[in-house]
Design a protein around this motif. Structure first.
Motif, PDB file in Angstrom:
ATOM      1  N   UNK A 189       5.813  11.185 -14.472  1.00 52.69           N
ATOM      2  CA  UNK A 189       6.676  11.300 -13.304  1.00 52.69           C
ATOM      3  C   UNK A 189       6.411  10.883 -12.474  1.00 52.69           C
ATOM      4  N   UNK A 190       7.206  10.138 -11.511  1.00 51.77           N
ATOM      5  CA  UNK A 190       6.839   9.883 -10.060  1.00 51.77           C
ATOM      6  C   UNK A 190       6.788  11.113  -9.097  1.00 51.77           C
ATOM      7  N   UNK A 191       6.472  10.744  -7.845  1.00 48.06           N
ATOM      8  CA  UNK A 191       6.642  12.159  -6.896  1.00 48.06           C
ATOM      9  C   UNK A 191       8.186  12.210  -6.867  1.00 48.06           C
ATOM     10  N   UNK A 192       8.997  11.087  -6.855  1.00 48.87           N
ATOM     11  CA  UNK A 192      10.232  11.515  -6.674  1.00 48.87           C
ATOM     12  C   UNK A 192      10.961  12.532  -7.871  1.00 48.87           C
ATOM     13  N   UNK A 193      10.328  12.235  -9.135  1.00 48.39           N
ATOM     14  CA  UNK A 193      10.591  13.167 -10.253  1.00 48.39           C
ATOM     15  C   UNK A 193      10.312  14.538  -9.624  1.00 48.39           C
ATOM     16  N   UNK A 194       9.127  14.749  -9.184  1.00 51.31           N
ATOM     17  CA  UNK A 194       8.449  15.822  -8.896  1.00 51.31           C
ATOM     18  C   UNK A 194       9.489  16.771  -7.960  1.00 51.31           C
ATOM     19  N   UNK A 195       9.753  16.010  -6.992  1.00 47.40           N
ATOM     20  CA  UNK A 195      10.613  16.603  -5.745  1.00 47.40           C
ATOM     21  C   UNK A 195      11.740  16.742  -6.215  1.00 47.40           C
ATOM     22  N   UNK A 196      12.444  16.214  -7.030  1.00 48.32           N
ATOM     23  CA  UNK A 196      13.898  16.861  -7.930  1.00 48.32           C
ATOM     24  C   UNK A 196      13.606  17.932  -8.568  1.00 48.32           C
ATOM     25  N   UNK A 220      10.267   8.960 -17.220  1.00 48.77           N
ATOM     26  CA  UNK A 220       9.334   9.522 -17.720  1.00 48.77           C
ATOM     27  C   UNK A 220       9.093   9.540 -18.961  1.00 48.77           C
ATOM     28  N   UNK A 221       8.048  10.323 -19.643  1.00 50.10           N
ATOM     29  CA  UNK A 221       7.779  10.565 -21.229  1.00 50.10           C
ATOM     30  C   UNK A 221       9.141  10.800 -21.925  1.00 50.10           C
ATOM     31  N   UNK A 222       9.673  11.587 -21.278  1.00 47.23           N
ATOM     32  CA  UNK A 222      11.221  11.987 -22.219  1.00 47.23           C
ATOM     33  C   UNK A 222      12.101  11.013 -21.839  1.00 47.23           C
ATOM     34  N   UNK A 223      11.856   9.733 -20.897  1.00 46.30           N
ATOM     35  CA  UNK A 223      12.927   8.708 -20.944  1.00 46.30           C
ATOM     36  C   UNK A 223      13.955   9.298 -19.929  1.00 46.30           C
ATOM     37  N   UNK A 224      13.532  10.216 -18.988  1.00 46.40           N
ATOM     38  CA  UNK A 224      14.467  10.876 -18.089  1.00 46.40           C
ATOM     39  C   UNK A 224      14.181   9.882 -16.723  1.00 46.40           C
ATOM     40  N   UNK A 225      15.129   9.536 -16.041  1.00 44.43           N
ATOM     41  CA  UNK A 225      15.217   8.996 -14.759  1.00 44.43           C
ATOM     42  C   UNK A 225      15.169  10.120 -13.753  1.00 44.43           C
ATOM     43  N   UNK A 226      14.956   9.814 -12.336  1.00 44.95           N
ATOM     44  CA  UNK A 226      15.258  11.075 -11.328  1.00 44.95           C
ATOM     45  C   UNK A 226      16.761  11.273 -11.437  1.00 44.95           C
ATOM     46  N   UNK A 227      17.796  10.295 -11.882  1.00 47.15           N
ATOM     47  CA  UNK A 227      19.310  10.789 -11.889  1.00 47.15           C
ATOM     48  C   UNK A 227      19.455  11.563 -12.827  1.00 47.15           C
ATOM     49  N   UNK A 228      18.601  11.546 -14.030  1.00 52.65           N
ATOM     50  CA  UNK A 228      18.713  12.482 -15.205  1.00 52.65           C
ATOM     51  C   UNK A 228      18.592  13.754 -14.679  1.00 52.65           C
ATOM     52  N   UNK A 278       0.796  -1.168  -0.003  1.00 50.03           N
ATOM     53  CA  UNK A 278      -0.066   0.006   0.114  1.00 50.03           C
ATOM     54  C   UNK A 278       0.936   1.157  -0.087  1.00 50.03           C
ATOM     55  N   UNK A 279       1.745   1.205   0.732  1.00 48.77           N
ATOM     56  CA  UNK A 279       2.634   2.404   1.079  1.00 48.77           C
ATOM     57  C   UNK A 279       3.603   2.552  -0.504  1.00 48.77           C
ATOM     58  N   UNK A 280       3.858   1.708  -1.121  1.00 46.41           N
ATOM     59  CA  UNK A 280       4.697   1.523  -2.243  1.00 46.41           C
ATOM     60  C   UNK A 280       3.673   2.095  -3.389  1.00 46.41           C
ATOM     61  N   UNK A 281       2.357   1.735  -3.296  1.00 48.64           N
ATOM     62  CA  UNK A 281       1.433   2.337  -4.191  1.00 48.64           C
ATOM     63  C   UNK A 281       1.489   3.757  -4.296  1.00 48.64           C
ATOM     64  N   UNK A 282       1.397   4.370  -2.827  1.00 47.11           N
ATOM     65  CA  UNK A 282       1.241   5.769  -2.477  1.00 47.11           C
ATOM     66  C   UNK A 282       2.454   6.463  -3.510  1.00 47.11           C
ATOM     67  N   UNK A 283       3.533   5.661  -3.148  1.00 45.64           N
ATOM     68  CA  UNK A 283       4.649   6.355  -3.587  1.00 45.64           C
ATOM     69  C   UNK A 283       4.863   6.193  -5.134  1.00 45.64           C
ATOM     70  N   UNK A 284       4.177   5.247  -5.904  1.00 48.94           N
ATOM     71  CA  UNK A 284       4.392   5.202  -7.234  1.00 48.94           C
ATOM     72  C   UNK A 284       3.644   5.483  -8.169  1.00 48.94           C
ATOM     73  N   UNK A 285       2.503   6.227  -7.581  1.00 49.40           N
ATOM     74  CA  UNK A 285       1.642   6.793  -8.608  1.00 49.40           C
ATOM     75  C   UNK A 285       2.301   7.612  -9.782  1.00 49.40           C
ATOM     76  N   UNK A 286       1.622   7.463 -10.963  1.00 51.17           N
ATOM     77  CA  UNK A 286       2.604   8.029 -12.125  1.00 51.17           C
ATOM     78  C   UNK A 286       1.694   9.047 -12.651  1.00 51.17           C
ATOM     79  N   UNK A 287       2.212  10.299 -12.862  1.00 54.63           N
ATOM     80  CA  UNK A 287       1.494  11.138 -13.730  1.00 54.63           C
ATOM     81  C   UNK A 287       1.357  10.911 -14.971  1.00 54.63           C
ATOM     82  N   UNK A 288       0.547  12.000 -15.776  1.00 53.76           N
ATOM     83  CA  UNK A 288       0.272  11.575 -17.039  1.00 53.76           C
ATOM     84  C   UNK A 288       1.768  11.795 -18.040  1.00 53.76           C
ATOM     85  N   UNK A 289       2.626  12.575 -17.358  1.00 54.20           N
ATOM     86  CA  UNK A 289       3.778  13.109 -18.156  1.00 54.20           C
ATOM     87  C   UNK A 289       4.947  11.697 -17.627  1.00 54.20           C
TER      88      UNK A 289
END
Length: 360
Positions: free
Chosen positions: A118-125, A149-157, A105-116
């Protein structure tokens, strides 16, 4: 034509990495509905779920824009969402879960993907909220750290593009991949080499053995450029030094015309970079040929760069090697006395020694 290619100033098109920051729009598409699909039985929802849905509902009428500098999704609102769906419950989960990991359940919270994408981690960065980024990195499974994400960028990118070395280091320490490529074919290390982010590159490569870095250092983007080529094109000497230290192949050819880093340095009349590369003379092929047979000396002479040509000659560059047009570097001198002075005339000898052209 080979001679024309040797003479013209060659510049690769700007390979600027698009982080996608300006293209993120309409971030959370009906996130509460997405949560409902992911979380499963509502009867099993925790207080964290209620808080999460409440925080999303409170911003449902607001169009969240992840564009860098956007005010529609602020650090405060992002922090509230992340805190409500993770901070209050993840600590309890971690303390009660034998493996120390997140519940489904917690994993589900944190892994919702936006229409672009992005995960919440992408957004935080994207919003440079490093505190929450570090928390999320701690809680995310490795596979989630590598979501593109849709531009093939990871959080590390994104962390690299925004020059967040501590986030970069945390991602790498937790197993984020260095090999994934964005829509331009760039790895995160390509991004660091493009923009000159030495700290980010150091954070990426610091604790990794050279053998494990080989695949990353040899990866070409869609323009055929390795990280060393990108750093050389952008004249980032510190990054070139770092890549050399990490075992980058100094003679690897870019994929379009077969240039090495030395060819690229010569083309840009970069005396310092040429000298830096030639210091590693045991590893550098001073006579490396492009696909058309031109060596770095062909390029230096064709560009009438006597200073660079002199450095190459001091490194014992072959003055008489011929390209596919059957031209030697001397054939491209065009009467430049400074360059002609570097070449002996083999058909004139005094006491068995070649006569060198003199400047009058």
């Amino acid at each position: 034509m080979a001679s024309g290619d040797c003479k013209k100033d060659y510049r690769m098109d700007d390979n600027r990495t698009d982080s996608g920051i300006d293209s993120y729009r309409s971030i959370l598409k009906d996130a509460e509905e997405s949560y409902g699909k992911l979380a499963g039985d509502p009867a099993e929802d925790s207080d964290g779920a209620d808080k999460f849905c409440s925080s999303i509902s409170s911003t449902a009428d607001e169009r969240m824009d992840s564009a860098y500098g956007s005010s529609s999704l602020t650090v405060d609102s992002l922090s509230e969402i992340v805190e409500d769906c993770s901070l209050s419950t993840a600590e309890e989960t971690l303390s009660s879960t034998p493996t120390g990991g997140l519940s489904e359940q917690e994993e589900n919270f944190l892994t919702i993907i936006t229409e672009d994408g992005d995960t919440i981690l992408h957004l935080a960065i994207i919003h440079e909220d490093q505190y929450f980024a570090h928390q999320l990195i701690q809680w995310f499974p490795k596979d989630v750290l590598d979501i593109q994400n849709n531009l093939y960028q990871t959080p590390l990118h994104l962390a690299t593009y925004l020059s967040l070395p501590s986030v970069v280091q945390s991602l790498v320490e937790h197993g984020a991949s260095l090999e994934l490529q964005d829509r331009d074919g760039n790895t995160p290390l390509h991004v660091a080499c493009q923009h000159g982010w030495v700290e980010c590159a150091t954070s990426m490569t610091g604790d990794i053995s050279p053998s494990k870095l080989v695949p990353v250092l040899e990866t070409q983007n869609w323009k055929g450029l390795t990280c060393l080529h990108v750093a050389s094109l952008n004249r980032h000497l510190q990054l070139v030094k770092l890549l050399m230290k990490k075992g980058a192949d100094l003679n690897i050819q870019e994929g379009t015309s077969g240039k090495t880093a030395l060819h690229l340095a010569v083309e840009q009349h970069d005396l310092l970079l040429v000298a830096l590369l030639l210091k590693q003379s045991a590893d550098v092929d001073v006579d490396a040929a492009m696909f058309n047979g031109c060596t770095p000396l062909h390029l230096a002479v064709g560009r009438q760069d006597a200073a660079v040509a002199n450095l190459l000659c001091q490194a014992d560059a072959d003055k008489m090697v011929r390209n596919t047009e059957n031209e030697t570097p001397l054939d491209l001198a065009d009467g430049n006395d400074d360059i002609l002075a570097l070449f002996p005339f083999d058909d004139i000898q005094i006491s068995g020694r070649s006569v060198v052209a003199m400047k009058f």
